[in-house]
Design a protein around this motif. Structure first.
Motif, short mmCIF file in Angstrom:
data_model
loop_
_atom_site.label_atom_id
_atom_site.label_comp_id
_atom_site.label_asym_id
_atom_site.label_seq_id
_atom_site.Cartn_x
_atom_site.Cartn_y
_atom_site.Cartn_z
N GLY A 63 31.04 46.80 42.48
CA GLY A 63 31.75 45.58 42.72
C GLY A 63 30.92 44.33 42.84
N GLY A 64 29.63 44.49 43.40
CA GLY A 64 28.70 43.31 43.66
C GLY A 64 28.19 42.79 42.35
N TYR A 65 28.03 43.75 41.08
CA TYR A 65 27.70 43.29 39.85
C TYR A 65 28.79 42.73 39.29
CZ TYR A 65 26.22 43.93 35.07
OH TYR A 65 26.05 43.86 33.76
N LYS A 66 29.91 43.16 39.18
CA LYS A 66 31.08 42.51 38.77
C LYS A 66 31.23 41.13 39.18
CE LYS A 66 34.19 45.88 39.42
NZ LYS A 66 35.35 46.70 39.69
N LYS A 67 31.16 40.83 40.23
CA LYS A 67 31.27 39.61 41.09
C LYS A 67 30.39 38.67 40.61
CE LYS A 67 33.73 40.85 45.08
NZ LYS A 67 33.49 41.02 46.56
N TRP A 68 28.84 39.23 40.14
CA TRP A 68 27.94 38.47 39.94
C TRP A 68 28.14 38.05 38.26
CZ3 TRP A 68 24.04 39.66 36.24
CH2 TRP A 68 22.88 38.92 36.32
N VAL A 69 28.45 38.86 37.61
CA VAL A 69 28.65 38.66 36.14
C VAL A 69 29.64 37.70 36.02
CG1 VAL A 69 29.43 39.63 34.03
CG2 VAL A 69 27.87 40.90 35.27
N PHE A 70 30.99 37.98 36.71
CA PHE A 70 32.04 36.98 36.52
C PHE A 70 31.87 35.47 36.81
CE2 PHE A 70 36.08 34.92 37.83
CZ PHE A 70 37.10 35.33 36.59
N LYS A 71 30.79 35.19 38.11
CA LYS A 71 30.27 33.91 38.33
C LYS A 71 29.56 33.53 37.47
CE LYS A 71 31.49 34.49 43.44
NZ LYS A 71 30.94 34.64 44.53
N VAL A 105 33.04 40.64 31.83
CA VAL A 105 32.79 41.68 32.88
C VAL A 105 33.36 43.15 32.36
CG1 VAL A 105 33.50 42.41 35.22
CG2 VAL A 105 33.29 39.89 34.62
N PHE A 106 34.46 43.31 31.78
CA PHE A 106 35.00 44.52 31.35
C PHE A 106 34.22 45.42 30.23
CE2 PHE A 106 37.74 47.17 28.38
CZ PHE A 106 38.27 48.04 29.61
N ASN A 107 33.77 44.46 29.38
CA ASN A 107 32.78 44.86 28.15
C ASN A 107 31.39 45.49 28.95
OD1 ASN A 107 34.83 44.50 26.29
ND2 ASN A 107 33.80 42.71 25.56
N TYR A 108 30.94 44.56 30.06
CA TYR A 108 29.70 45.09 30.53
C TYR A 108 29.77 46.37 31.21
CZ TYR A 108 27.09 40.70 29.60
OH TYR A 108 26.36 39.55 28.62
N VAL A 109 30.85 46.47 32.26
CA VAL A 109 31.08 47.47 32.93
C VAL A 109 31.16 48.62 32.12
CG1 VAL A 109 32.79 48.59 34.58
CG2 VAL A 109 31.90 46.34 34.93
N ILE A 110 32.03 48.65 30.97
CA ILE A 110 32.00 49.78 30.15
C ILE A 110 30.59 50.22 29.74
CG2 ILE A 110 33.02 50.37 27.86
CD1 ILE A 110 35.05 50.68 30.15
N VAL A 111 29.87 49.52 29.22
CA VAL A 111 28.55 49.87 28.76
C VAL A 111 27.86 50.65 29.92
CG1 VAL A 111 26.32 49.13 27.86
CG2 VAL A 111 28.38 48.19 26.83
N HIS A 131 35.95 54.28 39.31
CA HIS A 131 36.41 52.99 39.90
C HIS A 131 35.61 51.79 39.47
CE1 HIS A 131 32.16 54.17 41.60
NE2 HIS A 131 32.08 53.04 42.03
N TYR A 132 34.82 51.87 38.34
CA TYR A 132 33.89 51.14 37.84
C TYR A 132 34.88 49.82 37.40
CZ TYR A 132 29.19 53.13 37.91
OH TYR A 132 28.08 53.47 38.55
N THR A 133 36.14 50.02 36.60
CA THR A 133 36.70 49.20 36.10
C THR A 133 38.07 48.72 36.87
OG1 THR A 133 38.04 50.98 34.95
CG2 THR A 133 36.24 49.83 33.65
N VAL A 134 37.97 49.09 38.12
CA VAL A 134 39.03 48.55 39.08
C VAL A 134 39.10 47.36 39.61
CG1 VAL A 134 39.96 48.87 41.61
CG2 VAL A 134 39.13 51.20 40.18
N GLY A 135 39.96 46.47 39.12
CA GLY A 135 40.19 44.97 39.43
C GLY A 135 39.70 44.22 38.34
N VAL A 136 39.19 44.96 37.19
CA VAL A 136 39.05 43.91 35.78
C VAL A 136 39.91 44.45 35.00
CG1 VAL A 136 37.32 43.79 33.86
CG2 VAL A 136 36.30 44.45 36.31
N LYS A 137 40.82 43.39 34.43
CA LYS A 137 41.92 43.42 33.39
C LYS A 137 41.35 44.05 32.17
CE LYS A 137 45.60 40.84 31.81
NZ LYS A 137 46.44 39.54 31.78
N ASP A 138 42.06 45.31 31.82
CA ASP A 138 41.62 45.81 30.59
C ASP A 138 42.29 44.98 29.60
OD1 ASP A 138 41.76 47.45 28.42
OD2 ASP A 138 42.20 49.57 29.69
N PHE A 139 41.52 44.89 28.55
CA PHE A 139 42.03 43.68 27.58
C PHE A 139 42.90 44.45 26.38
CE2 PHE A 139 39.79 40.73 29.36
CZ PHE A 139 40.08 39.39 28.80
N ASP A 140 43.24 45.70 26.72
CA ASP A 140 44.14 46.23 25.67
C ASP A 140 45.33 45.66 25.89
OD1 ASP A 140 42.58 49.54 25.10
OD2 ASP A 140 42.01 47.67 24.35
#
Length: 497
Positions: A141-149, A166-172, A194-203
């Motif tokens: 969760g902390g990493y996702k916020k950091w990448v997003f900002k 963010v979605f692509n980074y988390v998937i990797v 739970h890694y992709t929770v809260g991140v919009k899946d681009f599909d």
């Protein structure tokens, strides 16, 4: 630690079962996974944990996959002793270096790993990212916020792009965590659900494509510029060339070689997945290419006059009307026929319905012959690249019909060429009032129009050169072994170039 395979009976069909693999440690289940392979129950050999010999299903292919899993498990257990178990970043870099040969993938994945390393140092204040850190619920969760900002911080309009990053980074990261779990089956699994929770899946995001009126605007686009660097007219024809050749990927069009022109088709190995693809070379694609190779296109047209077409009696009767004083009937080429067709369409003094039908059929046959001839003419050229975005000498070591990984330097040059091409396309978009045009837009547009002609998902998948139908399905969901040429012709006939 041992692994075995078993069949789980289907709930919906009592005669079918799905093959599963399980890893046990001292009779305690460590991991269970479905191979997503369904077979009739009667063909499962429980004792040997494989599919019995039969004529109904491809038992050899399935047994090969099972044996591959067995080999991977044995190799993983040997490698698990040697892998770095203290730092996830070190593990990810080592695994990437040893197991990935594609330079493009390595560059992308290294970008993500370096980003994670920077987050670990700047935010967590650590030099080592332990595997225990990955187990913490709040870590990702902390990493996702950091990448997003951190990404595109000065561009408020790029929210979608931020989310995609963010979605692509988390998937990797999720991919490498799963690799670690596989290599260390004796350890407690690190959960990543739970890694992709809260991140919009681009599909689920609607892709950018050109609608019919936008395609027409692009076809009619013309721009006069005193600047020699304004190559937007070139880009227009290259984009339409992509579009009429099944939405070719930009890497494949930039690396298109004269030797890929084979007997009226474009045959090549897709750079992205190594799959061989064969595309019918249509008249519209030939006409777009004719902008760059005008002499060759004229030669193809002049090689295919009415004298080279087998005509039926009633067709000859109708076409005698088109014979001009300048040319005899047998010398009329496709341009003459198209000009006469336009005359009939505009003529209100007579009922030209029958004559229009005849000339339409003849034009269709002549166009196919012109496209075939153009393909043959291009194939006779010396080995080299069709378009000038790249220097042929920099890619002369590539074998024309074999898969070969590009070097880091070649990938960089390909990236620069793609950027240049997309820059020209965006200038066109701004001038004709379209939100966005990139080389990939031709691909989305082709998929949409194929679908609108009634093509099946399998036909679209083959036509686009996808590795499997699962890759095609997301394309289809987003829109309000040989592909189908007939379906492509239905799509092709929708436009008048």
């Amino acid at each position: 630690m041992y692994q075995f395979f078993y069949l789980r009976k289907s709930k919906s069909n009592s005669k079918l079962g799905t093959i599963y693999k399980a890893v046990y440690d001292n009779r305690i289940a460590v991991n269970r996974d479905s191979l997503k392979l369904s077979i009739p129950l009667k063909y499962w050999d429980r004792k040997n944990q494989e599919v019995k010999v039969n004529q109904e299903i491809d038992y050899e292919k399935i047994n090969y996959l099972i044996n591959q899993h067995k080999s991977d498990f044995l190799a993983a257990n040997k490698m698990a002793v040697k892998t770095n178990r203290e730092c996830f970043i070190k593990f990810a870099k080592d695994y990437l270096d040893k197991n990935y040969s594609n330079e493009g993938t390595k560059i992308k994945y290294n970008t993500v790993i370096n980003s994670l390393q920077k987050y670990t140092k700047e935010v967590l204040g650590k030099d080592v990212l332990t595997f225990e850190d990955l187990r913490r619920i709040d870590f990702i969760g902390g990493y996702k916020k950091w990448v997003f900002k951190r990404q595109y911080r000065n561009r408020d309009s790029a929210v979608i792009k931020k989310t995609k990053t963010v979605f692509n980074y988390v998937i990797v990261i999720q991919t490498f965590v799963k690799k670690y779990n596989q290599l260390n089956p004796e350890k407690d699994e690190i959960k990543t659900i739970h890694y992709t929770v809260g991140v919009k899946d681009f599909d689920t995001v609607e892709p950018r494509m050109l609608y019919p009126e936008e395609i027409e605007r692009l076809i009619k686009y013309s721009h006069k510029s005193v600047r020699k660097t304004d190559k937007t007219i070139d880009a227009k024809h290259q984009f339409l060339f992509q579009f009429f050749l099944n939405g070719l990927r930009v890497s494949d069009i930039l690396l298109l070689n004269f030797k890929h022109f084979v007997k009226g088709r474009i045959d090549f190995i897709v750079k992205k997945n190594g799959k061989k693809i064969s595309i019918p070379f249509s008249y519209k694609a030939a006409k777009m290419l004719g902008y760059f190779y005008a002499e060759e296109f004229e030669a193809a047209k002049n090689e295919n006059t009415l004298g080279d077409v087998e005509l039926k009696g009633y067709e000859v009767e109708e076409l005698i009307y088109v014979e001009s004083h300048q040319k005899p009937l047998v010398d009329l080429n496709i341009d003459d026929l198209l000009q006469f067709q336009q005359y009939l369409l505009e003529d209100r003094s007579d009922d030209n319905t029958r004559r229009l039908k005849v000339i339409k059929d003849v034009i269709c046959r002549v166009k196919k012959q012109v496209a075939y001839s153009m393909c043959q003419i291009m194939a006779m050229k010396p080995k080299g690249l069709v378009f000038d975005y790249l220097n042929s000498d920099d890619f002369k070591d590539l074998r024309v019909m074999d898969k070969k990984e590009l070097t880091k330097d070649q990938l960089y040059k390909l990236h620069r060429a793609r950027t240049k091409y997309n820059g020209r396309l965006q200038r066109i978009a701004n001038r004709i009032g379209v939100e966005k045009i990139t080389s990939h837009v031709s691909r989305h547009s082709f998929a949409y129009y194929m679908l609108s002609t009634g093509a099946k998902v399998e036909e679209i998948s083959f036509a686009m050169g996808h590795a499997n139908i699962q890759i095609t399905q997301p394309y289809i969901n987003q829109f309000p072994s040989r592909f189908s040429d007939e379906a492509i012709e239905r799509f092709d006939s929708s436009f008048n170039v």
